[in-house]
Design an enzyme around this catalytic site. Sequence first.
Site, mmCIF file in Angstrom:
data_model
loop_
_atom_site.group_PDB
_atom_site.id
_atom_site.type_symbol
_atom_site.label_atom_id
_atom_site.label_comp_id
_atom_site.label_asym_id
_atom_site.label_seq_id
_atom_site.Cartn_x
_atom_site.Cartn_y
_atom_site.Cartn_z
ATOM 1 N N LYS A 87 0.849 -1.194 0.000
ATOM 2 C CA LYS A 87 0.000 0.000 0.000
ATOM 3 C C LYS A 87 0.887 1.247 0.000
ATOM 4 C CE LYS A 87 -3.996 2.014 2.356
ATOM 5 N NZ LYS A 87 -4.956 1.900 3.477
ATOM 6 N N SER A 162 -9.394 2.790 1.988
ATOM 7 C CA SER A 162 -8.298 3.399 1.272
ATOM 8 C C SER A 162 -7.337 2.368 0.668
ATOM 9 C CB SER A 162 -7.506 4.324 2.211
ATOM 10 O OG SER A 162 -6.968 3.600 3.302
ATOM 11 N N SER A 186 -10.819 0.768 5.932
ATOM 12 C CA SER A 186 -9.955 0.813 4.752
ATOM 13 C C SER A 186 -9.431 -0.539 4.298
ATOM 14 C CB SER A 186 -8.780 1.762 5.000
ATOM 15 O OG SER A 186 -9.226 3.097 5.051
#
Length: 476
Positions: A87, A162, A186
């Site tokens: 990420k 996210s 997320s």
Amino acid sequence: MTATTAADDDLCLRPATELAALVRKREVSARELLEAHLARIERVDPQVNAIVTLDAEGARAAADAADAALAAGEEVGPLHGLPAAHKDNHLTGGMRTTWGSKLHADNVPLHDELVVERLRRAGAVRVGKTNVPEFAAGSHTVNELFGATHNPWRHGLSAGGSSGGAAAALAAGLVPVAEGTDMGGSLRNPAAFCNVVGLRPTPGRVPTWPVAMGWSTLSVDGPLGRTVADVALVLSAIAGPDPRAPLSLSDDPAGFAAPLPEEVPGLRVAWAPDLGGLVPVDPAVSAVLREVLPVVESLGGTVEEACPDLREADDVFGTLRAWLFDATFGDLVRRSPEAVKETIRWNAAAGAALSGSDVARAELAHTRLHERVVRFFDRYDVLLAPTTQVLPFPVELEYPTEVAGVPQADYLGWMRSCTLVSATGCPALSLPGGFTPDGLPVGLQLVAAPRADRRLLEVAHAIEQATGHGRRRPPL
């Protein structure tokens, strides 16, 4: 374009547990596995925009080293030879980390952060970075630096966030393992939108370092995968204590990789279709998830409609998140407000307006909330609820402003099915829960008692095997 074959695509869509075994037995080399994924990235990712930084040559060198280690008879880790993308808010030494912000477009950290270090130590081969919203704030993955990540199930729709780039990459077969973060959903939200599995572990299960506020329980690192067993495998590699992380738990992480049972007899299940009447839910989401309940009962469980008292969870989450945002972004917002998006400015300003009494009130409520959920899980093994209140929405929309006809006050409103749970400190997992008649995935959220992460994985695995929803692949 690199040549690809049906066999390569099959390899890219198999569970990580199978791929790890194939590499370990030297039936497939790490280099062969990597080349199959690189070819698929080249062919498929332009439709999805999940991987925003790619280091093919660095990955090839790492894959060759992985094969050499096996040939030399060295002891290897549980993820040995598996391609992984990190990420883009996780620091990666020697590879840019942008947080989805133009301010950090050329930022290249010197060192890995802990979760990345542990994945590499477990043998994962670093391929690149996955897309995030600006500063990983919000549950829709779009930013001015890289644009929007599209849902592999339908181009033009959100992949969530996210950790949307990570979930989309998994669903599209671009990598077999990935990791992300979860404050208000997320890991769970993009897993639901992309029909993969995302686990928000108990705070401290996966220690975070470096971190500015090490005592906060709101944001956690955790795994994503195409199956529950894949998530358990990744968790076994990234969990475990670290003295630099004050909340880290001391349990041996190897236990998460143990085989998950097919049956969970005597299961006591609470079903909370709207989390005790606190959240509106799109009827299309509710209709899909109701079909899961008979499957759960067929496993030998009892299902009752029940929910812990979450009425204080909004104040807990909203206050502590705002406090955290002011601590993290406040100086930047005050110095260069034009450099960050409006939702971050709003959240940081809300934090700056808090008093010490406000934070104390939220922490007192936080403690009461924890006590109530502990008592609730004396009666139930697992709570089932919707992961998201809405279906994947158009990428042009920053966030849904209405849910089931109910206007949402701010950009957090449509995520409350996740944020309410975040405030409890319980481990929570999004599992593929079914599909709408026109083929959009819906996520089922499972919540267990604090620190009962292994039990949560066992229940999720049993439901996963019974429904089979996670075996469907997007029509790319």
